[in-house]
Design a protein around this motif. Structure first.
Motif: not given
Length: 337
Positions: A207-234
């Motif tokens: 859990r600890t290792e996965l959480f650290i990696v996931a946080c890094g990926i999530w933060l990178y995605g937010i900073m670079n506007t990588h997001f999925i809008a399912l309602a519009e499939y964007g």
């Protein structure tokens, strides 16, 4: 699987807590729509989280008899509210704006029917946020039908294929009736939730290792506007948005699992347990009651309306739930002669 599988299973407090966080994020996201980084942050995880949690708690049926019962139950829970409240929004709301006449009623009824058929896949005809209920029904239908056909031990690969096909449809802007294209992407998230439940030992161990990696990926995605809008499939930029959505959902789930024993988490658990009611109240709020909230000023002026809106929607939802519980108690109380 037999009929006793239809009985209610004990609720997981941390799952309800995560749902509560997600539904509040839905309200905030619709208030801060496309006005700030907050929207990118919320969109990066909130709807995928719902479907992942649904998969984590779902037990697909394996026989035709139970399949029919589950499908009817899902239709009652998910489709019936969609039909009723979309009618209120489109037909009743349309009459409020344009007046009452036979031609207007016919036009509104046709628009309502087309909305039910197209859900949100068609960008010109939309049910609004009730797309979620339609996609939840359709995706659960696909998963249960596939499990009946191939068995629970062999259903993962066919379901992952259906999810990948949904990603292909969305990436190429293919719109299918009844939200099937988006629902197939939701099949992907629900299936990954099913897989996560089967890998609990591994997830707990790392859990600890996965959480650290996931946080890094999530933060990178937010900073670079990588997001999925399912309602519009964007999908902004590329399919990396799906990995960002999984990472964000995992981080929120771990945090909710960590804090769910704390007293303040009961607030999120309560509204997570009744997230369907909160969604419907917010749907009416978005469509009829407070339309001016959808055209607010850019950041930072959305913060106060968002807080006020969350309070109003949650208060109305809580009042409805308390009145419903009281009425149920009064009805079930034995009468004395």
């Amino acid at each position: 699987m037999n009929i006793r599988d239809l009985k209610k299973k004990p609720r997981l407090a941390w799952v309800d807590c995560a749902k509560g966080v997600a539904i509040i994020c839905v309200i905030i996201g619709h208030t801060a729509f496309d006005t700030s980084d907050t929207f990118s942050f919320i969109t990066s995880f909130h709807m995928p989280l719902f479907f992942l949690l649904s998969g984590f708690t779902m037990h697909p049926t394996t026989d035709k008899k139970t399949f029919l019962k589950k499908t009817l139950r899902d239709a009652k829970t998910l489709l019936l509210p969609t039909i009723i409240f979309s009618f209120v929004r489109i037909v009743v709301g349309g009459i409020q704006k344009t007046g009452f006449s036979s031609s207007i009623i016919l036009s509104l009824l046709l628009k309502w029917f087309n909305s039910l058929l197209s859900s949100t896949s068609n960008p010109y005809i939309s049910l609004g946020m009730l797309w979620f209920l339609v996609s939840m029904f359709v995706s659960r239908l696909f998963i249960n039908a596939t499990t009946v056909a191939v068995g629970p031990k062999n259903n993962k690969y066919p379901l992952l294929f259906l999810g990948a096909f949904g990603v292909f449809l969305g990436a190429n802007s293919f719109y299918l009736p009844f939200n099937i294209d988006i629902s197939l992407v939701c099949v992907l998230f629900i299936t990954l939730g099913l897989i996560a439940r089967s890998k609990l030992r591994f997830l707990k161990k790392h859990r600890t290792e996965l959480f650290i990696v996931a946080c890094g990926i999530w933060l990178y995605g937010i900073m670079n506007t990588h997001f999925i809008a399912l309602a519009e499939y964007g999908m902004s930029k590329n399919l990396f948005a799906i990995i960002v959505a999984l990472s964000g959902s995992y981080c929120v789930s771990v945090l909710c699992k960590t804090i769910h024993k704390l007293r303040f988490s009961k607030f999120f658990e309560f509204f997570g347990k009744y997230s369907l009611i909160v969604l419907i109240v917010h749907y009416l709020d978005q469509s009829i009651l407070f339309k001016h909230w959808t055209s607010i000023e850019p950041k930072p002026y959305w913060v106060r309306p968002a807080i006020f809106r969350v309070i109003i929607v949650l208060c109305i939802s809580a009042t409805f739930m308390l009145v419903k519980a009281k009425a149920k108690t009064l009805i079930s109380r034995p009468r004395h002669k």
